[in-house]
Design a protein around this motif. Structure first.
Motif, PDB file in Angstrom:
ATOM      1  N   ARG A 339       0.822  -1.203   0.000  1.00 29.96           N
ATOM      2  CA  ARG A 339       0.000   0.000   0.000  1.00 29.96           C
ATOM      3  C   ARG A 339       0.860   1.259   0.000  1.00 29.96           C
ATOM      4  O   ARG A 339       0.609   2.202  -0.763  1.00 29.96           O
ATOM      5  CB  ARG A 339      -0.942  -0.004   1.204  1.00 29.96           C
ATOM      6  CG  ARG A 339      -2.157  -0.910   1.002  1.00 29.96           C
ATOM      7  CD  ARG A 339      -3.072  -0.905   2.202  1.00 29.96           C
ATOM      8  NE  ARG A 339      -2.649  -1.876   3.210  1.00 29.96           N
ATOM      9  CZ  ARG A 339      -3.191  -1.995   4.411  1.00 29.96           C
ATOM     10  NH1 ARG A 339      -4.187  -1.184   4.767  1.00 29.96           N
ATOM     11  NH2 ARG A 339      -2.772  -2.909   5.262  1.00 29.96           N
ATOM     12  N   VAL A 340       1.876   1.282   0.852  1.00 31.63           N
ATOM     13  CA  VAL A 340       2.731   2.464   0.964  1.00 31.63           C
ATOM     14  C   VAL A 340       3.508   2.698  -0.331  1.00 31.63           C
ATOM     15  O   VAL A 340       3.622   3.833  -0.816  1.00 31.63           O
ATOM     16  CB  VAL A 340       3.694   2.317   2.159  1.00 31.63           C
ATOM     17  CG1 VAL A 340       4.763   3.411   2.139  1.00 31.63           C
ATOM     18  CG2 VAL A 340       2.913   2.350   3.476  1.00 31.63           C
ATOM     19  N   ILE A 341       4.038   1.648  -0.912  1.00 25.54           N
ATOM     20  CA  ILE A 341       4.927   1.796  -2.068  1.00 25.54           C
ATOM     21  C   ILE A 341       4.162   2.143  -3.346  1.00 25.54           C
ATOM     22  O   ILE A 341       4.731   2.806  -4.224  1.00 25.54           O
ATOM     23  CB  ILE A 341       5.785   0.530  -2.243  1.00 25.54           C
ATOM     24  CG1 ILE A 341       6.863   0.497  -1.148  1.00 25.54           C
ATOM     25  CG2 ILE A 341       6.422   0.453  -3.616  1.00 25.54           C
ATOM     26  CD1 ILE A 341       7.829  -0.653  -1.260  1.00 25.54           C
ATOM     27  N   GLY A 342       2.900   1.770  -3.460  1.00 28.30           N
ATOM     28  CA  GLY A 342       2.237   2.087  -4.713  1.00 28.30           C
ATOM     29  C   GLY A 342       0.727   2.099  -4.714  1.00 28.30           C
ATOM     30  O   GLY A 342       0.104   2.913  -5.405  1.00 28.30           O
ATOM     31  N   GLN A 343       0.111   1.219  -3.958  1.00 24.50           N
ATOM     32  CA  GLN A 343      -1.343   1.087  -4.052  1.00 24.50           C
ATOM     33  C   GLN A 343      -2.076   2.344  -3.595  1.00 24.50           C
ATOM     34  O   GLN A 343      -3.090   2.733  -4.197  1.00 24.50           O
ATOM     35  CB  GLN A 343      -1.806  -0.124  -3.250  1.00 24.50           C
ATOM     36  CG  GLN A 343      -1.390  -1.464  -3.850  1.00 24.50           C
ATOM     37  CD  GLN A 343      -1.801  -2.652  -2.991  1.00 24.50           C
ATOM     38  OE1 GLN A 343      -2.427  -2.486  -1.933  1.00 24.50           O
ATOM     39  NE2 GLN A 343      -1.450  -3.846  -3.429  1.00 24.50           N
ATOM     40  N   ASN A 344      -1.594   2.978  -2.538  1.00 25.33           N
ATOM     41  CA  ASN A 344      -2.268   4.183  -2.042  1.00 25.33           C
ATOM     42  C   ASN A 344      -2.238   5.302  -3.081  1.00 25.33           C
ATOM     43  O   ASN A 344      -3.241   5.985  -3.306  1.00 25.33           O
ATOM     44  CB  ASN A 344      -1.614   4.669  -0.746  1.00 25.33           C
ATOM     45  CG  ASN A 344      -1.848   3.723   0.413  1.00 25.33           C
ATOM     46  OD1 ASN A 344      -2.783   2.930   0.407  1.00 25.33           O
ATOM     47  ND2 ASN A 344      -0.981   3.792   1.418  1.00 25.33           N
ATOM     48  N   ALA A 345      -1.086   5.505  -3.711  1.00 25.63           N
ATOM     49  CA  ALA A 345      -0.973   6.562  -4.720  1.00 25.63           C
ATOM     50  C   ALA A 345      -1.888   6.289  -5.901  1.00 25.63           C
ATOM     51  O   ALA A 345      -2.550   7.205  -6.421  1.00 25.63           O
ATOM     52  CB  ALA A 345       0.477   6.687  -5.180  1.00 25.63           C
ATOM     53  N   ALA A 346      -1.935   5.041  -6.336  1.00 21.30           N
ATOM     54  CA  ALA A 346      -2.811   4.697  -7.460  1.00 21.30           C
ATOM     55  C   ALA A 346      -4.268   5.005  -7.127  1.00 21.30           C
ATOM     56  O   ALA A 346      -5.019   5.524  -7.967  1.00 21.30           O
ATOM     57  CB  ALA A 346      -2.639   3.220  -7.816  1.00 21.30           C
TER      58      ALA A 346
END
Length: 355
Positions: A339-346
């Motif tokens: 989540r921190v590395i990519g899912q939240n931003a997406a």
């Protein structure tokens, strides 16, 4: 002596960590648009930019030479250089925003609209050429809220931008001012996310030396802005407003207990807020550009893994140069790390993830 200064800036080297198995998005990066800056330049006066106004001669000289170095110029302006650096870092995508020096809130209304469109067209050009590597957020003329709303609608409709970057103040006016309510309303209506990124501190007279105009004033400006927004009832009026505060949210997430205590014992803090400030704080989002893995662990522990996004501040020299390697030292579960590395931003910036 000045000849060696640009070499002090960190260079992007291959990450010390294995490539992340999932989508890796840098949610905090800056792309300069020099054609827009050229339009704005004739209107500039030093008092418009507190960070420059309160910088020492040493800082101004260093910044000018560092920014003019061929590598840094390419990083700020050239998408191909960014792609090479992203590949070394193990970053799949960057979210592009203007450098805070290019907000240009001080422009006349007609010129502000022109400059913002030039910026947005450049961002859209980069995203269209590399749609799997870049997304972008808008820059809007916050000094003119009605025009800012119009520009937001255009950015969402015509360019597909999922967010907007906003300074921690607008020419010294604080963000809890009710004149900005139409902007927050539009952001919520358009399902966009705000990136709150300061540009110095308006009262930086005591921060001139030792580069404190950046080291202390940037997180201080965010701390003041978010505190005023919370106590001024911005989230009470706009409960669905999504705001990502860079540099880990400033100092506030690490000292919110004092504000909670004051809210309990002092009437001044309760005019627009009927819950402890920490309850509102948990609704904001922050990035990981804090340089200490333990601070990321605290942010995840207090705000939740859904509210922390990988962000570097690329290509400034105050950036996290190896974000995946940095986060490898953070104690996170596999789902939290994803989540921190990519899912939240997406999710927050409406990035269509390839399947």
């Amino acid at each position: 002596m000045a000849e060696w200064w640009p070499e002090l800036a960190p260079r992007i080297e291959p990450s010390r960590a294995p490539r992340h198995h999932g989508l890796c998005i840098d949610a905090h990066t800056h792309l300069s648009v020099q054609s827009a800056a050229a339009v704005a330049k004739p209107f500039y006066r030093p008092e418009f930019e507190p960070r420059a106004l309160h910088s020492s001669e040493e800082t101004l000289r260093y910044n000018a030479e560092y920014r003019a170095s061929p590598l840094n110029t390419a990083q700020f302006e050239n998408a191909e250089q960014r792609l090479a650096d992203m590949d070394a870092q193990g970053v799949d995508m960057q979210i592009l925003s203007v450098p805070p020096t290019e907000y240009f809130y001080w422009l006349p209304e007609s010129e502000a609209l022109r400059v913002n469109r030039i910026q947005h067209e450049r961002f859209a050009e980069v995203v269209a050429r590399w749609p799997d590597r870049f997304a972008a957020v808008a820059n809007v003329p916050m000094e003119y809220p009605a025009l800012a709303v119009e520009t937001l609608r255009e950015a969402r409709r015509d360019f597909g931008f999922g967010g907007v970057e906003i300074s921690a103040d607008v020419l010294g006016r604080d963000l809890d001012d009710r004149r900005f309510d139409p902007v927050w309303e539009a952001v919520v209506e358009l399902d966009m996310t705000v990136i709150l990124h300061p540009q110095g501190f308006t009262h930086g007279q005591r921060f001139t030396d030792y580069y404190l105009v950046n080291v202390m004033c940037m997180p201080l400006a965010s701390t003041l802005a978010v505190t005023r927004m919370i106590l001024g009832g911005v989230w009470r009026r706009h409960p669905d407003l999504r705001v990502m505060v860079v540099h880990g949210g400033g100092y506030l997430p690490f000292y919110i207990a004092r504000t909670d205590h004051a809210w309990r014992v002092r009437p001044e803090l309760r005019h627009h807020l009927d819950v402890p400030p920490s309850e509102v704080l948990r609704s904001i989002y922050v990035d990981t550009n804090v340089f200490d893995p333990r601070m990321v662990e605290k942010l995840v522990g207090d705000l939740g893994a859904d509210h922390v996004l990988m962000g570097t501040d690329y290509p400034f020299d105050m950036s996290t140069v190896d974000p995946v390697g940095f986060l490898a030292a953070v104690d996170l579960g596999e789902d939290e790390r994803d989540r921190v590395i990519g899912q939240n931003a997406a999710r927050l910036f409406d990035i269509k993830v390839p399947t």
